[in-house]
Design a protein around this motif. Structure first.
Motif, mmCIF file in Angstrom:
data_model
loop_
_atom_site.group_PDB
_atom_site.id
_atom_site.type_symbol
_atom_site.label_atom_id
_atom_site.label_comp_id
_atom_site.label_asym_id
_atom_site.label_seq_id
_atom_site.Cartn_x
_atom_site.Cartn_y
_atom_site.Cartn_z
ATOM 1 N N GLN A 66 34.079 2.346 -8.388
ATOM 2 C CA GLN A 66 32.750 2.383 -7.791
ATOM 3 C C GLN A 66 31.638 2.729 -8.781
ATOM 4 N N ASN A 68 31.609 3.058 -12.322
ATOM 5 C CA ASN A 68 31.531 2.473 -13.656
ATOM 6 C C ASN A 68 30.520 1.325 -13.628
ATOM 7 N N ARG A 70 30.038 -1.049 -15.525
ATOM 8 C CA ARG A 70 30.567 -2.323 -16.011
ATOM 9 C C ARG A 70 31.377 -3.063 -14.946
ATOM 10 N N ASN A 71 31.672 -2.395 -13.832
ATOM 11 C CA ASN A 71 32.395 -3.056 -12.746
ATOM 12 C C ASN A 71 31.424 -3.808 -11.858
ATOM 13 N N GLN A 72 31.921 -4.824 -11.201
ATOM 14 C CA GLN A 72 31.084 -5.695 -10.383
ATOM 15 C C GLN A 72 30.945 -5.224 -8.936
ATOM 16 N N SER A 73 31.565 -4.115 -8.579
ATOM 17 C CA SER A 73 31.505 -3.652 -7.195
ATOM 18 C C SER A 73 30.077 -3.267 -6.814
ATOM 19 N N GLU A 74 29.794 -3.365 -5.536
ATOM 20 C CA GLU A 74 28.483 -2.991 -5.002
ATOM 21 C C GLU A 74 28.411 -1.475 -4.854
ATOM 22 N N LYS A 77 26.128 3.441 -8.840
ATOM 23 C CA LYS A 77 26.604 3.338 -10.223
ATOM 24 C C LYS A 77 25.964 4.449 -11.048
ATOM 25 N N ASN A 80 25.229 3.756 -18.054
ATOM 26 C CA ASN A 80 26.293 3.588 -19.053
ATOM 27 C C ASN A 80 26.561 4.890 -19.794
#
Length: 137
Positions: A66, A68, A70-74, A77, A80
């Motif tokens: 959830q 990170n 760099r992840n594509q999840s909605e 966030k 970085n």
């Protein structure tokens, strides 16, 4: 499910325990000092998540998926930089707990250095959460 306040209370207890370890055992238990730094950060992170309405991140893997960036999840966030700091503390904690050692003195010297780096990372992560409105102290 813990509240934001409950996570902050736990973070404070972890910080107090860390401070006691450093005061009472200034040259020992670096593996535990590193581990406690991580768990202090974890509870700041969980407090932040609660403040943002995200209360289902109750495992390291769920946090990774959830939070990170760099992840594509909605959803929620971290930046970085904040994610890198948190990940660093997590990995140092794992190394302190699970990486074996052959030479005790060498292991302790490595953990002493790791501990110094963890204190810096924890402070930077705390500054990030403060900038996001989490009241840490």
């Amino acid at each position: 499910m813990k509240s934001s306040a409950a996570h902050l209370t736990q973070a404070t207890q972890n910080r107090q325990f860390h401070d006691e370890l450093c005061t009472s055992y200034p040259d020992h238990y670096y593996d535990w000092k590193v581990t406690v730094c991580f768990y202090e950060a974890l509870h700041y992170l969980d407090s932040y998540c609660c403040e943002k309405g995200e209360t289902s991140l109750n495992t390291h893997r769920k946090r990774e998926i959830q939070l990170n960036p760099r992840n594509q999840s909605e959803g929620l966030k971290l930046s970085n930089g904040a994610w890198n700091l948190y990940s660093f503390l997590l990995e140092e904690s794992k190394k302190a707990r699970y990486d074996g050692f052959i030479d005790y003195d060498h292991f302790m010297e490595m953990k002493r250095n790791d501990h110094s780096n963890c204190i810096i990372a924890l402070q930077k992560l705390k500054e990030y959460f403060k900038s996001k409105g989490v009241i840490l102290d």
